[in-house]
Every structure is written in structure tokens, then in C-alpha cells.
Motif scaffolding. Sequence first.
Motif, short mmCIF file in Angstrom:
data_model
loop_
_atom_site.label_atom_id
_atom_site.label_comp_id
_atom_site.label_asym_id
_atom_site.label_seq_id
_atom_site.Cartn_x
_atom_site.Cartn_y
_atom_site.Cartn_z
N ALA A 100 -53.47 -29.39 21.82
CA ALA A 100 -52.23 -29.50 22.58
C ALA A 100 -52.49 -29.56 24.08
CB ALA A 100 -51.32 -28.31 22.26
N THR A 101 -53.39 -28.72 24.57
CA THR A 101 -53.68 -28.72 26.00
C THR A 101 -54.40 -30.00 26.42
OG1 THR A 101 -55.68 -27.43 25.55
CG2 THR A 101 -53.75 -26.21 26.26
N SER A 102 -55.23 -30.54 25.53
CA SER A 102 -55.93 -31.79 25.85
C SER A 102 -54.95 -32.96 25.91
CB SER A 102 -57.02 -32.08 24.81
OG SER A 102 -58.02 -31.09 24.84
N VAL A 103 -53.90 -32.93 25.08
CA VAL A 103 -52.85 -33.96 25.16
C VAL A 103 -52.22 -33.94 26.55
CG1 VAL A 103 -50.56 -34.63 24.36
CG2 VAL A 103 -52.34 -34.05 22.71
N VAL A 104 -51.87 -32.74 27.01
CA VAL A 104 -51.27 -32.60 28.34
C VAL A 104 -52.24 -33.11 29.41
CG1 VAL A 104 -50.39 -30.97 30.05
CG2 VAL A 104 -49.82 -30.67 27.64
#
Length: 265
Positions: free
Chosen positions: A52-56
Motif C-alpha cells: 500500500a505504501t509503495s503504491v502511494v
Amino acid sequence: MDIAGYSASIFIGISLGLIGGGGSILTVPVLVYLFSMDAVLATAYSLFIVGATSVVGSLSYFKKGLVNIRTAIVFGIPSIAAIFLTREYLLPAIPEEIYNHGNVTVTKGMLLMLLFAVLMIFTAYSMLKKGKRVNQDVTQENQLKYSLLVVQGVFIGIVTGLIGAGGGFLIIPALVNLLKLPMKTAVGTSLVIISINSLSGFLFSLSHIAVQWNFLVSIALIAALGVLIGSYLSTKIASKKLKPAFGWFVLVMGMYIIVKETLLH
């Protein structure tokens, strides 16, 4: 310890935003040691948080055109296959108690944490070593070394599946040295690969775990906030100054996990 865990979660995202990696190295130790979570469950939660953080983190690179979609697909397909096989068959096949003789007992959770510690030490080494400078203006060659890329993708998939780490420190050198991608494009592409791999690994784990969604989403949101902070700070602070400091921190953490899981267990 929950307060410490939530506070530490923001650094997962900050490290991703600042230097394009390192978030997954922090996630599992935070979940295991600050939230007292089982190591196997922590690897599954880590996959969601890191994904999820890598998507952001990858969104800004997409907007700037710093993502090589073709490379992400070629790298990602073998990685996803390896993650599926690892989460579905390899990880469940590891017995809960691997070795028991006298006062020495090696459990599945201990093995995963020791593997994670070894990964942390290799990560620290990659951040601390002074290698040759990579020419960031080199364009990608027309002929991609697909066989080596597939091998790298499978290896990253196994690592991701086993210990819930995105493997950015392995992906970025492969993209820069093997495919001659510019550094910023390599970071953006790496974040996309980590997103796909990690979220796929989490989906493959859902049949084996019971998810506390409120807790998981809250950690992911805090880490995502960290990504935004890290991305802002990256425009103010040179990442080359931060990598050695982060490398030493990761090295100390890796050694701590080894001592804790062996001598202090």
C-alpha cells in the motif's frame, strides 16, 4: 508498546519516500517486537503495508514519467508466480518446530526472523558499500537480458513470499546495472514492482490468516503519511547522505534480531 509501534510505523513510509526502499526492512520488526505479533502473520501484514505504501510512493513517479512499464511487467510476472508458490506451498510446508534437541529449539517463527536478519545485514551492506558511480544518463539498451531478469524476479518473489520484504534493495541495482535504467526511473519502477509483488503476496495469504482490518489499515495509513513526508524531505535532503545512516541503523537492527532470536530467546 502500541504507541511505540504506531510511532515507528511512520518511519516505514519515510524511508520509502526518502531513499526508495527500506520500508519492508522496518515493517516486520515493528510488528513482531512492538506489537508482539506472530512472525508468520507479521510477514503477511507486512506485504499489505509495504504494498500500500509503495503504491502511494509510486504515484509521483508515474506523474513524472519515471516508471518503465515494460520492465515492471517482465520483472513482475515471474515474481508473482514465485510469491504464489512460496505462500501457498513452501511456507505452509515449513513445520512449526523445525529442530528440538536438548535446550535448543528452532521454531518456524525464529527461522523467518533469522532469515529476515540476514536480509537486513545484506541490505545494510548494499547501502554502506562504496561502489562505482552509476551513470544516470545511460539509456536502456534495446536488447533486454530477459533470462537474468526472470531469475532476479523469481528470487525476489521467493524472498517476498517468505519474509514479507519487498526487496527494493535488490531490485534497484538489478534495474540500474542490468538494464541500465536511470536511477530515478529505477526507483519508480522498483516501487511499482514492490507494490504488485507485495499486494499479490497478501492476497495469496488471505486463505491462511484472519485479518484485523482496522489495525492493518491504520498502520498502512500511517506509513502512507510517512511516504508523503519522505517524498517532501527528499527534495530538501540528499539521499546519498541518508543511506549510510540508514544502513548502519539496519545493520544494528539485524544484529539485534540475531542476538534476540538465539541468545536471548
